[in-house]
Design a protein around this motif. Structure first.
Motif, short mmCIF file in Angstrom:
data_model
loop_
_atom_site.label_atom_id
_atom_site.label_comp_id
_atom_site.label_asym_id
_atom_site.label_seq_id
_atom_site.Cartn_x
_atom_site.Cartn_y
_atom_site.Cartn_z
N LEU A 150 53.17 40.52 33.51
CA LEU A 150 52.89 42.00 34.21
C LEU A 150 51.77 42.65 33.11
N SER A 151 52.04 42.76 31.90
CA SER A 151 51.09 43.22 31.00
C SER A 151 49.81 42.54 30.79
N ASP A 152 49.99 41.34 31.02
CA ASP A 152 48.38 40.59 30.96
C ASP A 152 47.91 40.86 32.27
N LEU A 153 48.63 41.19 33.40
CA LEU A 153 47.90 41.59 34.61
C LEU A 153 47.13 42.75 34.46
N ARG A 154 47.90 43.92 33.73
CA ARG A 154 47.22 45.23 33.48
C ARG A 154 46.03 44.93 32.52
N ARG A 155 46.00 43.89 31.78
CA ARG A 155 44.86 43.61 30.99
C ARG A 155 43.68 43.20 31.74
N ALA A 156 44.05 42.38 32.71
CA ALA A 156 42.99 41.74 33.64
C ALA A 156 42.44 42.83 34.48
N ASN A 157 43.20 43.63 34.86
CA ASN A 157 42.58 44.97 35.72
C ASN A 157 41.99 45.85 34.89
N GLY A 158 41.64 45.69 33.59
CA GLY A 158 40.79 46.43 32.79
C GLY A 158 41.48 47.46 32.12
#
Length: 502
Positions: A150-158
């Motif tokens: 989920l933290s990497d998903l946030r990073r992928a979301n900008g």
């Protein structure tokens, strides 16, 4: 002319002025988000669609924290619906307000808005239809630096850096039968304790808020706090309080004394929390997050949500138009919150834009300040340093709702670094100008820096998009300081600020 005697002394210190007292609230309700803070068609809109003029007035208002995304809305909210590409986000029914949410504004957008507006986010988690795991998922998404799904998903979301949200509400108004997922005090207390314990395994330094009562009239008031805190005391920092006030049946006298009820609310919750502390034999104190408070005319037509097959996006809801008397009450409620700064550690004016709000907007168009904007902005600007209890000798008047109430209410602050003093006072008299005689002899060398009064011969005057400047806090030239005694005349139904300095 009636004279009221006040005494201000640095020895009467209650506690520090807490910036979090000047919080506000943004819920996915009515036009608070869509055509409120978010209006992509507006000329001032930024890349995310947020109105620049709303951000500017939020800063002028002096808002410190913003609670999000609810409110009743949060008890049915799936936070993951509001992340990722906007054209792929689902539209969902909002059961709380019988509306449709397009999820165009979600976690990432709101937190970018918080950064742009210079406010601290106060995030609420859904403990109505969801629970521990969903709260942990949201915390991981927001606060973990990286290296997890989920933290990497946030990073992928900008958002490469964590949002580092410090304040979290464990649900909303779970005592209320209207709440999606309404629970008994024991059911909620157990769930809140489990959620808090798990969240601290990720981040032990969070400030966590348990749900207190939704108001004094709730049948479970008091007992709810006792049960919930018995379960959660070791795991949370604050317990919430919510209160709304309105003039009913033309009883302006009772309405102007609404802060008497807020004082009782705060004192009662404090007593229950300290009782649980005594029973548990611990040093830790639980304090109060008064994270919903305002004037709200719940019986008016604009407070009735849609029904049947009508599930609109951003309907006109709760768009109260506030008058001068409403502003005086809002100022008096701020006096109550400041007066209890030893136990009230945060507060949120509900809400910020369009929905029972100090700021109003037209879709794609104009913006204006309601009367309630001004006492909040003045208190946020001038309350600095320490809160001082003001000793007041004033006549009382009889109210139908609150018994005998003082004709004048007041609180003061003092900056220990500069010696600057601010006196905030309301005159509850319906007809009479009152002379305040203020003893400041314990602080020699002061002079009047400025004094203002917000009042109008017609206390029902309301601001509009065409005129929000005819009634403003105006200079009060009667303020004079001589030999350590300040005198100032305050008009009937008025909010007043006097600033003193070296």
């Amino acid at each position: 002319m009636t004279t009221v005697t006040l005494t201000i002394d640095p020895a009467f210190r209650v506690g520090p002025v807490r910036r979090r007292t000047f919080g506000a609230f943004v819920e996915h309700l009515g036009r608070c988000v869509y055509t409120g803070i978010h209006d992509p068609e507006h000329p001032s809109a930024d890349a995310d669609g947020f109105r620049g003029d709303v951000i500017a007035l939020t800063k002028e208002l002096g808002v410190s924290t913003v609670r999000y995304p609810g409110g009743n809305f949060v008890s049915g909210y799936r936070w993951e619906d509001g992340i990722g590409p906007r054209d792929q986000r689902p539209r969902r029914l909002d059961l709380a307000w019988h509306s449709t949410d397009p999820n165009l504004v979600g976690v990432d957008e709101f937190l970018r808005w918080s950064q742009a507006s210079g406010t601290e986010p106060m995030m609420a988690v859904n403990l109505g239809t969801r629970g521990v795991q969903e709260a942990l998922d949201l915390l991981e998404y927001c606060n973990v630096r990286g290296g997890t799904a989920l933290s990497d998903l946030r990073r992928a979301n900008g958002a490469p850096d964590p949002y580092d949200i410090r304040m979290w509400c464990l649900g909303n108004e779970m005592d209320g039968p209207w709440q999606i997922g309404h629970k008994t005090a024991h059911e909620y207390g157990r769930l809140a304790a489990e959620t808090a314990r798990a969240m601290r395994m990720i981040d032990p330094d969070l400030t966590l808020v348990a749900c207190g009562s939704s108001g004094v009239p709730i049948p479970t008031f008091g007992q709810w706090e006792q049960t919930v805190l018995s379960e959660t005391y070791e795991h949370v920092d604050l317990i919430s309080a919510h209160a709304y006030y309105a003039e009913e049946d033309g009883d302006l006298g009772s309405f102007l004394a609404s802060a008497v009820d807020m004082d009782h609310f705060i004192d009662s919750v404090t007593a229950v929390a300290d009782g649980v502390r005594a029973h548990k034999k611990v040093a830790k104190r639980i304090h109060i997050s008064f994270d919903e408070w305002n004037v709200w005319y719940q019986k008016r037509a604009e407070s009735v949500p849609p029904s049947g097959d009508d599930w609109p996006v951003a309907p006109v809801l709760l768009e109260d138009r506030y008058n001068v008397a409403d502003a005086v009450v809002v100022g008096n409620l701020l006096i109550s919150l400041l007066r209890h700064t030893d136990r009230v550690h945060s507060a949120s004016l509900a809400q910020l834009v369009n929905v029972i709000a100090p700021i109003m907007t037209e879709p794609g168009g104009r913006i204006w300040r309601q009367t309630t904007f001004h006492p909040f902005a003045q208190a946020s600007q001038h309350a600095v340093g320490d809160v001082l209890q003001v000793a007041i000798e004033a006549p009382t008047y009889e109210t139908a709702k609150h018994g005998d109430a003082p004709l004048v209410d007041a609180v003061a602050t003092r900056d220990p670094e500069t010696g600057a003093v601010a006196l905030f006072a309301v005159n509850r008299s319906l007809t009479e100008t009152v002379t305040l005689e203020v003893d400041t002899r314990s602080m020699p060398g002061l002079r009047v820096l400025g004094a203002t009064s917000l009042s109008n011969p017609d206390h029902t005057w309301s601001a509009t998009a065409d005129d929000d400047t005819s009634v403003l806090p105006r200079a009060n030239d009667t303020a004079a300081l001589d030999g350590g005694r300040l005198t100032v005349q305050v008009p009937p139904v008025s909010w007043n600020v006097v600033r003193l300095g070296a």
